[in-house]
Design an enzyme around this catalytic site. Structure first.
Site, PDB file in Angstrom:
ATOM      1  N   ASP A  16      -0.505  -0.605  -4.652  1.00  0.00           N
ATOM      2  CA  ASP A  16      -1.652  -0.132  -4.533  1.00  0.00           C
ATOM      3  C   ASP A  16      -1.903   1.299  -3.974  1.00  0.00           C
ATOM      4  O   ASP A  16      -1.531   1.608  -2.876  1.00  0.00           O
ATOM      5  CB  ASP A  16      -2.562  -1.071  -3.808  1.00  0.00           C
ATOM      6  CG  ASP A  16      -4.021  -0.663  -3.899  1.00  0.00           C
ATOM      7  OD1 ASP A  16      -4.524   0.207  -4.266  1.00  0.00           O
ATOM      8  OD2 ASP A  16      -4.740  -1.271  -3.153  1.00  0.00           O
ATOM      9  N   GLU A  50      -2.108  -0.125  -8.692  1.00  0.00           N
ATOM     10  CA  GLU A  50      -3.475  -0.117  -8.605  1.00  0.00           C
ATOM     11  C   GLU A  50      -3.874   1.462  -8.261  1.00  0.00           C
ATOM     12  O   GLU A  50      -3.605   1.990  -7.425  1.00  0.00           O
ATOM     13  CB  GLU A  50      -4.322  -0.841  -7.479  1.00  0.00           C
ATOM     14  CG  GLU A  50      -3.695  -2.368  -7.612  1.00  0.00           C
ATOM     15  CD  GLU A  50      -4.331  -3.215  -6.705  1.00  0.00           C
ATOM     16  OE1 GLU A  50      -5.555  -2.795  -5.941  1.00  0.00           O
ATOM     17  OE2 GLU A  50      -3.666  -4.350  -5.959  1.00  0.00           O
ATOM     18  N   ASP A  87      -9.311  -0.268  -9.951  1.00  0.00           N
ATOM     19  CA  ASP A  87      -9.995  -0.892  -8.898  1.00  0.00           C
ATOM     20  C   ASP A  87     -11.088  -0.144  -8.608  1.00  0.00           C
ATOM     21  O   ASP A  87     -12.084  -0.598  -8.983  1.00  0.00           O
ATOM     22  CB  ASP A  87      -8.828  -0.995  -7.672  1.00  0.00           C
ATOM     23  CG  ASP A  87      -9.230  -1.818  -6.445  1.00  0.00           C
ATOM     24  OD1 ASP A  87     -10.447  -2.191  -6.437  1.00  0.00           O
ATOM     25  OD2 ASP A  87      -8.706  -1.865  -5.718  1.00  0.00           O
ATOM     26  N   LYS A 123       0.872  -1.257  -0.038  1.00  0.00           N
ATOM     27  CA  LYS A 123      -0.189   0.173  -0.131  1.00  0.00           C
ATOM     28  C   LYS A 123       0.832   1.432   0.046  1.00  0.00           C
ATOM     29  O   LYS A 123       1.744   1.095   0.788  1.00  0.00           O
ATOM     30  CB  LYS A 123      -0.886   0.054   1.157  1.00  0.00           C
ATOM     31  CG  LYS A 123      -1.867  -1.216   1.486  1.00  0.00           C
ATOM     32  CD  LYS A 123      -3.192  -0.907   0.349  1.00  0.00           C
ATOM     33  CE  LYS A 123      -3.999  -2.079   0.743  1.00  0.00           C
ATOM     34  NZ  LYS A 123      -5.560  -1.630   0.013  1.00  0.00           N
ATOM     35  N   LYS A 156     -13.241  -7.262  -6.866  1.00  0.00           N
ATOM     36  CA  LYS A 156     -13.663  -7.653  -5.622  1.00  0.00           C
ATOM     37  C   LYS A 156     -15.230  -7.641  -5.754  1.00  0.00           C
ATOM     38  O   LYS A 156     -15.780  -6.789  -5.777  1.00  0.00           O
ATOM     39  CB  LYS A 156     -13.204  -6.334  -4.676  1.00  0.00           C
ATOM     40  CG  LYS A 156     -11.819  -5.930  -4.615  1.00  0.00           C
ATOM     41  CD  LYS A 156     -11.710  -4.891  -3.488  1.00  0.00           C
ATOM     42  CE  LYS A 156      -9.895  -4.594  -3.279  1.00  0.00           C
ATOM     43  NZ  LYS A 156      -9.345  -3.901  -4.368  1.00  0.00           N
TER      44      LYS A 156
END
Length: 345
Positions: free
Chosen positions: A187, A213, A238, A158, A265
């Site tokens: 991400d 992402e 995303d 992240k 997701k």
């Protein structure tokens, strides 16, 4: 047939940081169908602050579904396009019912068999990426050491809060491990501005980063289109996919932006069916994808993992989140190194 729901608060073992803040707990909902004395459970994995259906009348809608359960999965799913996490929850419960209603030995309502595969039978694992949460630099380094010691060949970090230090970590990792030895994904959760992203994308390319992402916030279609057209580092959409509920709009978005990857997701894009609509559109434009959980409990993760397995994934998937909570439900899922397995009974 009757249905009910109940809220459940998942507690994180450690505060988990993203560019949207620190998470210490997560609200989710268990949706249960009862028929002939058996219960079939699905998880409506609401993600506050991110889910398209994070609305004050969420529980009211769940009650509406319970009151109209006899409509069946087809009609309910179509009427719930604006409620993707509820779509996924009822989809799981109905799939469990369909698979297990005539199984006299069926008792494991929290870990049902849903899709037949070598994974669901416990004979094969799914390769996952090791997820590194935001925090202090020392905390991030410690997580990385743990993942490398386990044997992960793909790590996802992240980023987007403290890029200077995050960049240094990536530089150090790449100096120790080549791109052939260790795949690095990042991400940003929309953490960069357009101008910042252009610089970061080149810095990531210099380090042979696999992908980033959502470098900028969702909804900036023209800017994202420009980035995807010129980026030296592959971009994966995303959050950009959240809230696009009609199939024709999914085709239009991918045709316009032309990302290098998309990430699905199920709790955020309308469950399995919603994700399959995205896959259909992605296949049309030859855009690869991978599947990621969205901090569901083991109930939702069980469904996502079993479904992912029947897609025959060829790259690491984002499914290694089952161990994040102190009060998760018992599960047959177990990470063995970098592979997620479903243990045999």
């Amino acid at each position: 047939m009757k249905a009910s729901f109940e809220p459940y608060i998942l507690k994180f073992k450690n505060p988990s940081g993203t560019s949207r803040g620190i998470l210490t707990e997560k609200l989710t909902y268990l949706f249960t169908i009862e028929e002939d004395g058996k219960e079939y459970v699905g998880e409506c994995g609401l993600f506050k602050g991110l889910s398209f259906d994070d609305r004050p009348d969420y529980e009211e809608k769940l009650q509406w579904v319970c009151d109209h359960i006899d409509l069946g999965i087809e009609e309910l799913w179509n009427q719930l396009r604006d409620w993707p996490s509820i779509q996924f929850g009822i989809e799981q419960a109905f799939q469990s019912l369909s698979t297990n209603r005539y199984n006299d030995a069926y008792t494991d309502k929290l870990n049902p068999n849903l899709y037949e595969s070598a994974f669901s039978s416990g004979d094969q694992g799914i390769q996952t990426n090791g997820l590194i949460w935001m925090g202090s630099i020392d905390f991030m380094r410690e997580q990385i050491k743990e993942k490398l010691a386990i044997g992960y060949k793909c790590i996802k970090l992240k980023i987007g809060v403290d890029w200077k230090n995050e960049h240094e970590i990536l530089q150090q990792l790449r100096s120790e491990f080549s791109a052939e030895q260790l795949e690095l994904r990042v991400d940003a959760n929309g953490g960069f501005t357009f101008d910042e992203a252009k610089v970061v994308l080149q810095q990531l390319a210099d380090l042979k980063i696999h992908s980033i992402e959502q470098p900028i916030k969702a909804g900036n279609i023209e800017q994202m289109t420009e980035l995807c057209a010129t980026t030296p580092t592959p971009i994966a959409l995303d959050e950009e996919l959240i809230g696009i509920v009609q199939q024709e709009d999914k085709f239009k978005l991918l045709e316009k932006i032309k990302p290098q990857y998309i990430i699905l997701k199920p709790s955020l894009v309308g469950g399995i069916r919603g994700a399959l609509e995205w896959i259909n559109a992605a296949d049309t434009y030859e855009i690869p994808f991978w599947i990621t959980s969205a901090l569901e409990s083991n109930i939702g993760l069980n469904a996502i993992a079993q479904w992912t397995a029947i897609l025959y994934p060829e790259m690491p998937q984002g499914l290694g989140t089952g161990g994040l909570f102190t009060n998760n439900f018992p599960s047959r899922l177990e990470l063995k190194g970098e592979y997620l397995f479903r243990n045999k009974l």
